[in-house]
Design a protein around this motif. Structure first.
Motif, PDB file in Angstrom:
ATOM      1  N   LEU A  35      74.635  44.206  46.418  1.00  0.00           N
ATOM      2  CA  LEU A  35      74.798  43.452  45.177  1.00  0.00           C
ATOM      3  C   LEU A  35      73.848  43.957  44.100  1.00  0.00           C
ATOM      4  O   LEU A  35      72.749  44.430  44.389  1.00  0.00           O
ATOM      5  N   ALA A  36      74.297  43.826  42.850  1.00  0.00           N
ATOM      6  CA  ALA A  36      73.443  44.260  41.743  1.00  0.00           C
ATOM      7  C   ALA A  36      73.785  43.490  40.482  1.00  0.00           C
ATOM      8  O   ALA A  36      74.934  43.079  40.275  1.00  0.00           O
ATOM      9  N   THR A  37      72.768  43.291  39.659  1.00  0.00           N
ATOM     10  CA  THR A  37      72.948  42.757  38.312  1.00  0.00           C
ATOM     11  C   THR A  37      72.369  43.763  37.338  1.00  0.00           C
ATOM     12  O   THR A  37      71.262  44.270  37.534  1.00  0.00           O
ATOM     13  N   LEU A  38      73.118  44.052  36.294  1.00  0.00           N
ATOM     14  CA  LEU A  38      72.699  45.001  35.273  1.00  0.00           C
ATOM     15  C   LEU A  38      72.546  44.277  33.943  1.00  0.00           C
ATOM     16  O   LEU A  38      73.388  43.459  33.573  1.00  0.00           O
ATOM     17  N   ARG A  39      71.440  44.565  33.254  1.00  0.00           N
ATOM     18  CA  ARG A  39      71.280  44.083  31.879  1.00  0.00           C
ATOM     19  C   ARG A  39      71.221  45.278  30.945  1.00  0.00           C
ATOM     20  O   ARG A  39      70.422  46.201  31.144  1.00  0.00           O
ATOM     21  N   LEU A  40      72.070  45.256  29.922  1.00  0.00           N
ATOM     22  CA  LEU A  40      72.104  46.308  28.914  1.00  0.00           C
ATOM     23  C   LEU A  40      71.627  45.735  27.591  1.00  0.00           C
ATOM     24  O   LEU A  40      72.124  44.702  27.141  1.00  0.00           O
ATOM     25  N   THR A  41      70.668  46.410  26.970  1.00  0.00           N
ATOM     26  CA  THR A  41      70.120  45.950  25.698  1.00  0.00           C
ATOM     27  C   THR A  41      70.239  47.063  24.670  1.00  0.00           C
ATOM     28  O   THR A  41      69.792  48.192  24.919  1.00  0.00           O
ATOM     29  N   GLN A  42      70.850  46.752  23.540  1.00  0.00           N
ATOM     30  CA  GLN A  42      70.997  47.735  22.468  1.00  0.00           C
ATOM     31  C   GLN A  42      69.658  47.912  21.765  1.00  0.00           C
ATOM     32  O   GLN A  42      69.019  46.936  21.338  1.00  0.00           O
ATOM     33  N   LEU A  43      69.226  49.158  21.637  1.00  0.00           N
ATOM     34  CA  LEU A  43      67.984  49.499  20.952  1.00  0.00           C
ATOM     35  C   LEU A  43      68.304  50.253  19.666  1.00  0.00           C
ATOM     36  O   LEU A  43      69.446  50.675  19.452  1.00  0.00           O
ATOM     37  N   PRO A  44      67.319  50.453  18.804  1.00  0.00           N
ATOM     38  CA  PRO A  44      67.583  51.201  17.570  1.00  0.00           C
ATOM     39  C   PRO A  44      68.041  52.635  17.849  1.00  0.00           C
ATOM     40  O   PRO A  44      67.840  53.182  18.923  1.00  0.00           O
ATOM     41  N   GLU A  45      68.691  53.196  16.855  1.00  0.00           N
ATOM     42  CA  GLU A  45      69.119  54.596  16.885  1.00  0.00           C
ATOM     43  C   GLU A  45      70.104  54.886  18.017  1.00  0.00           C
ATOM     44  O   GLU A  45      70.126  55.975  18.582  1.00  0.00           O
ATOM     45  N   GLY A  46      70.936  53.885  18.360  1.00  0.00           N
ATOM     46  CA  GLY A  46      71.994  54.117  19.328  1.00  0.00           C
ATOM     47  C   GLY A  46      71.560  54.167  20.769  1.00  0.00           C
ATOM     48  O   GLY A  46      72.358  54.522  21.647  1.00  0.00           O
ATOM     49  N   ARG A  47      70.327  53.813  21.070  1.00  0.00           N
ATOM     50  CA  ARG A  47      69.861  53.843  22.459  1.00  0.00           C
ATOM     51  C   ARG A  47      70.172  52.530  23.159  1.00  0.00           C
ATOM     52  O   ARG A  47      70.339  51.496  22.528  1.00  0.00           O
ATOM     53  N   VAL A  48      70.264  52.603  24.478  1.00  0.00           N
ATOM     54  CA  VAL A  48      70.531  51.427  25.300  1.00  0.00           C
ATOM     55  C   VAL A  48      69.537  51.394  26.452  1.00  0.00           C
ATOM     56  O   VAL A  48      69.303  52.408  27.118  1.00  0.00           O
ATOM     57  N   ARG A  49      68.919  50.233  26.671  1.00  0.00           N
ATOM     58  CA  ARG A  49      68.037  50.058  27.829  1.00  0.00           C
ATOM     59  C   ARG A  49      68.841  49.425  28.962  1.00  0.00           C
ATOM     60  O   ARG A  49      69.541  48.431  28.766  1.00  0.00           O
ATOM     61  N   ALA A  50      68.735  50.006  30.158  1.00  0.00           N
ATOM     62  CA  ALA A  50      69.420  49.486  31.337  1.00  0.00           C
ATOM     63  C   ALA A  50      68.385  49.023  32.355  1.00  0.00           C
ATOM     64  O   ALA A  50      67.472  49.777  32.704  1.00  0.00           O
TER      65      ALA A  50
END
Length: 289
Positions: A35-50
């Motif tokens: 099992l897994a949970t993923l959180r994606l966060t939009q950062l400036p300049e088109g980057r994404v934190r996973a």
């Protein structure tokens, strides 16, 4: 990010998907590691934190680039029409996601066969809340991971009934679940071979295969032929008239390789398609039968 990954959500109450108050996307899934949970966060300049939690955290973080469209190549896409050119320019981050989780995408696609979307989403919520597992991590609200294929294969008849799923769709899911590993092999196939693998199973036709390809395989060309509304939507958006499926495919031919992208861009452009004056699909309550 929300335009791209949002296509994975099965309704506003999807137990496996949510967007929190900050705009981050949470997705609960199952990987080969667990099992897994993923959180994606939009950062400036088109980057994404996973960020990931659970036994499969490493897997979902590694898959995150494809999930947000890293493999989606638009370099040879020619919008041709001004409306598409403008939509493509205004939505530079709209990409086709790829989860690589084929069976996971197949189940809700089967639930959406020949019923209204609200009904399919209600069935999905009921079944995940009843048979899914608690998602790991500090989720903003309780979330659920879709059941294992072994569980899908043995859901009792009365539970399908309570979920409002008719015997044809439930039998299709139960049968496919017994071959989930073969179905997941489609993630490593060409689009044509993947479609052939999926439609090999009883009850899985071109519409369902396309719905899966759009999400699990990142197929920017997959058109949901046989959809109750799509041909007329495309027909009115591109030509101002109703179309059959064959006419829709002919109209989309100039964008071969990107036909699903064109459909997404027409939606992003705000084109409403056919005026809503024709018959609509009815809500069929299978629980009363």
């Amino acid at each position: 990010m929300r335009q791209t990954v949002g296509s994975l959500r099965r309704g506003p109450g999807d137990p496996s998907f949510m967007t929190d108050a900050s705009g981050s996307i949470w997705r609960a899934t199952r990987t080969s590691s667990g099992l897994a949970t993923l959180r994606l966060t939009q950062l400036p300049e088109g980057r994404v934190r996973a960020e990931g939690w659970g036994p499969g955290a490493g897997d979902v973080v590694a898959q995150a680039p494809e999930l947000v469209g890293e493999r989606d190549d638009t370099s040879d896409f020619d919008p041709i029409l001004d409306v598409l050119r403008d939509a493509h320019r205004r939505n530079p981050g709209l990409r086709i996601p790829r989860t690589a989780a084929v069976f996971e995408a197949l189940v809700p696609a089967i639930l959406e066969q020949k019923v209204i979307t609200l009904q399919a989403h209600a069935s999905w919520r009921h079944l995940l809340n009843r048979f899914g597992e608690v998602a790991p991590g500090p989720t903003p609200r309780p979330m659920r991971v879709s059941p294992t294929p072994e569980v899908w294969a043995v859901v009792p008849v009365w539970e399908w009934h309570r979920a409002g799923v008719d015997p044809r769709r439930s039998a299709t899911i139960s049968h496919a679940a017994r071959f989930a590993s073969r179905i997941d092999e489609a993630a490593r196939m060409s689009p044509a071979d993947a479609a052939a693998r999926l439609t090999h199973f009883p009850g899985v036709g071109p519409w369902t295969a396309a719905e899966v390809a759009q999400r699990a395989l990142g197929d920017a060309d997959a058109v949901s032929v046989g959809d109750y509304h799509l041909a007329n939507y495309v027909g009115h958006a591109l030509a101002g008239r109703d179309m059959t499926d064959d006419e829709m495919l002919e109209a989309l031919a100039p964008w071969a390789g990107h036909r699903y992208r064109v459909i997404r861009l027409l939606g992003a452009a705000g084109l409403r398609g056919r005026p809503r004056r024709g018959p609509r699909m009815e809500f069929v309550d299978h629980r009363a039968r």
